[in-house]
Design a protein around this motif. Sequence first.
Motif, short mmCIF file in Angstrom:
data_model
loop_
_atom_site.label_atom_id
_atom_site.label_comp_id
_atom_site.label_asym_id
_atom_site.label_seq_id
_atom_site.Cartn_x
_atom_site.Cartn_y
_atom_site.Cartn_z
N SER A 135 57.61 39.19 43.33
CA SER A 135 58.57 40.12 43.92
C SER A 135 57.95 40.78 45.14
CB SER A 135 58.98 41.17 42.89
OG SER A 135 57.87 42.01 42.59
N PRO A 136 58.77 41.32 46.05
CA PRO A 136 58.22 42.01 47.23
C PRO A 136 57.29 43.16 46.88
CG PRO A 136 60.55 41.55 47.55
CD PRO A 136 60.24 41.20 46.12
N ASP A 137 57.63 43.93 45.84
CA ASP A 137 56.76 45.05 45.45
C ASP A 137 55.41 44.54 44.96
OD1 ASP A 137 56.31 47.94 44.65
OD2 ASP A 137 56.17 46.97 42.68
N GLU A 138 55.42 43.47 44.16
CA GLU A 138 54.15 42.93 43.67
C GLU A 138 53.33 42.34 44.81
OE1 GLU A 138 55.38 41.59 39.10
OE2 GLU A 138 55.71 40.21 40.78
N TYR A 139 54.01 41.74 45.78
CA TYR A 139 53.29 41.20 46.93
C TYR A 139 52.60 42.31 47.71
CZ TYR A 139 52.47 39.22 51.55
OH TYR A 139 51.89 38.85 52.73
N ASP A 140 53.31 43.41 47.95
CA ASP A 140 52.72 44.53 48.68
C ASP A 140 51.50 45.08 47.94
OD1 ASP A 140 54.63 44.30 50.65
OD2 ASP A 140 55.98 45.78 49.76
N ARG A 141 51.59 45.19 46.62
CA ARG A 141 50.45 45.70 45.85
C ARG A 141 49.30 44.71 45.86
NH1 ARG A 141 51.34 46.27 40.58
NH2 ARG A 141 53.45 45.42 40.44
N PHE A 142 49.61 43.41 45.89
CA PHE A 142 48.57 42.40 45.96
C PHE A 142 47.80 42.51 47.28
CE2 PHE A 142 47.37 38.21 47.64
CZ PHE A 142 46.49 37.78 46.67
N ILE A 143 48.51 42.65 48.38
CA ILE A 143 47.85 42.77 49.69
C ILE A 143 47.02 44.05 49.75
CG2 ILE A 143 48.24 43.06 52.16
CD1 ILE A 143 48.65 40.21 51.18
N GLU A 144 47.52 45.13 49.20
CA GLU A 144 46.75 46.38 49.21
C GLU A 144 45.47 46.24 48.39
OE1 GLU A 144 47.10 49.12 50.94
OE2 GLU A 144 48.78 48.14 51.97
N ALA A 145 45.57 45.54 47.26
CA ALA A 145 44.37 45.31 46.45
C ALA A 145 43.36 44.45 47.19
CB ALA A 145 44.76 44.67 45.12
N LYS A 146 43.83 43.45 47.92
CA LYS A 146 42.93 42.62 48.71
C LYS A 146 42.29 43.43 49.83
CE LYS A 146 42.43 38.67 48.90
NZ LYS A 146 41.27 37.86 48.46
N ARG A 147 43.07 44.27 50.46
CA ARG A 147 42.52 45.12 51.52
C ARG A 147 41.45 46.08 50.98
NH1 ARG A 147 47.66 47.10 55.27
NH2 ARG A 147 47.72 45.25 56.63
N ALA A 148 41.63 46.47 49.74
CA ALA A 148 40.66 47.39 49.12
C ALA A 148 39.38 46.68 48.72
CB ALA A 148 41.29 48.07 47.92
N GLY A 149 39.31 45.38 48.92
CA GLY A 149 38.08 44.65 48.63
C GLY A 149 38.08 43.86 47.35
N GLN A 150 39.20 43.83 46.63
CA GLN A 150 39.25 43.06 45.39
C GLN A 150 39.36 41.57 45.68
OE1 GLN A 150 42.01 44.37 42.41
NE2 GLN A 150 41.75 46.55 42.88
N SER A 151 38.88 40.77 44.75
CA SER A 151 39.02 39.32 44.87
C SER A 151 40.46 38.93 44.59
CB SER A 151 38.08 38.62 43.88
OG SER A 151 38.49 38.89 42.54
N THR A 152 40.81 37.70 44.93
CA THR A 152 42.17 37.23 44.66
C THR A 152 42.50 37.29 43.19
OG1 THR A 152 42.11 35.75 46.59
CG2 THR A 152 43.74 35.26 44.88
N GLN A 153 41.54 36.93 42.34
CA GLN A 153 41.77 36.95 40.90
C GLN A 153 41.99 38.37 40.40
OE1 GLN A 153 39.45 34.82 42.39
NE2 GLN A 153 41.08 33.30 42.11
N ASP A 154 41.18 39.34 40.85
CA ASP A 154 41.35 40.73 40.43
C ASP A 154 42.66 41.30 40.95
OD1 ASP A 154 38.93 40.67 39.11
OD2 ASP A 154 37.80 41.49 40.80
N ALA A 155 43.03 40.93 42.18
CA ALA A 155 44.30 41.41 42.74
C ALA A 155 45.49 40.85 41.98
CB ALA A 155 44.38 41.04 44.22
N LEU A 156 45.39 39.62 41.52
CA LEU A 156 46.48 39.04 40.72
C LEU A 156 46.60 39.76 39.38
CD1 LEU A 156 45.97 35.23 41.46
CD2 LEU A 156 48.01 36.58 42.01
N VAL A 157 45.48 40.04 38.75
CA VAL A 157 45.51 40.78 37.49
C VAL A 157 46.12 42.16 37.69
CG1 VAL A 157 44.08 41.81 35.68
CG2 VAL A 157 43.59 39.50 36.49
#
Length: 320
Positions: free
Chosen positions: A268-290
Amino acid sequence: MVARGSEVRPSAVRQSSPRDARGRGPRPSMGRLAGLGAGGAALLALLTGCDVGRTFDGFGWPQGGISPESHRMYDLWIGSTIAALAVGVFVWGLIFWCVIRYRKRGEALPVQTRFNMPMEFLYTIAPILIVAVLFYYTAIVQTGVNKTTSNPDVTVEVVAFKWNWQFNYLDKPGEDANTVASTLGTTEVIPILVLPTGRSIRFEETSKDVIHSFWVPELLFKRDVFPGNVRNVFEVTNLDTEGAYVGRCAELCGTYHSMMNFELRVVSPDEYDRFIEAKRAGQSTQDALVAIGEPPLAQTTRPFDTKRDTNNFGNASAGS
C-alpha cells in the motif's frame, strides 16, 4: 486434331437455376436465414457473456496482469486472436464448401468461370481492412505502453550486473537525481523491489556489463537493460494488486542467467512511505520490510547455489 479436353459438350453446361417472373433466382429459404441469425446470436452471447480469455487460458498469453498497461496488452492479444480465429473459420468454411459443392460428378466438365469481380474485390479489400484495424489498435496500445511523464510519483533506477540486481530509489527522474534508498542483491539474499499501489512509477534501467532484461511476468512485457550511456526508460500508470511477484532476467547474459532473479513486492502507499523512511534511517531492506509487516525474504524465488568448486572452476587434482 482437337484435344479431347477442349471439346465442349452439351452435358458440360450447367443447367441454369429456375427464375421467377421478374427474372430473379430463388430467394434463400426462411429456415436458412433463421439458422444464420440464431448462430450469430449464439456467437455474440458466447463472446459477451463470459471472459473468453479466461475460458481458453488466455490463448497462450499470461494472465493476471497488475497494471493498466498489462490489461490493455492482454485485451489486444485476446481481440487479435478472436479476429484470427474468425477469419480462419470463414476460410476453412469456404474451403470445405468448395470441396463439397464442386466435387466431381461424373465426366461432365464443370462450368468454367474466368473471373468473379465481387469475389476478387472481397479478397483484395478484406485483408487490407483487417490489417488496418489490427495496426490501429496495436499502435494505440503501444503508444500507451511507451508513454512517459515528466513528474512520476515514484522513480526507481534498475541496475543490472552479472548476475544480480540493484534498485535505487530516486528523488526525481533523470541521471542527476539523488538516491534516497537502495537495495543490492547478493548471492545469499534475493533483492526485493518494493513499490506502492495507486501511484505512477518510472523505471530507469542501466547495466554494468552486458545486455540484461528486466521482466516481471505479471507486467506482461519485458524491457532490455543496456550497458553504457543508454538508459531504457518506461513507466506504469499504477500497480493495482498488492502481493509478491517473481522477477527475472529475460536476456541470455552468461553462466548464471537463469538464476538472476529478484522479487517485486507491491504494498500500500502508506506501507511504501514507511519502508522508504526506514531505509533512510539506515535500516536494511529486510529490517525495513519487517517494520511494515512484510516477510523479510523473497517468497517467490530463492538464492541459487553457484557450485563454485574445484570440480567446476579448477583442476580437481591440484590439491591432491
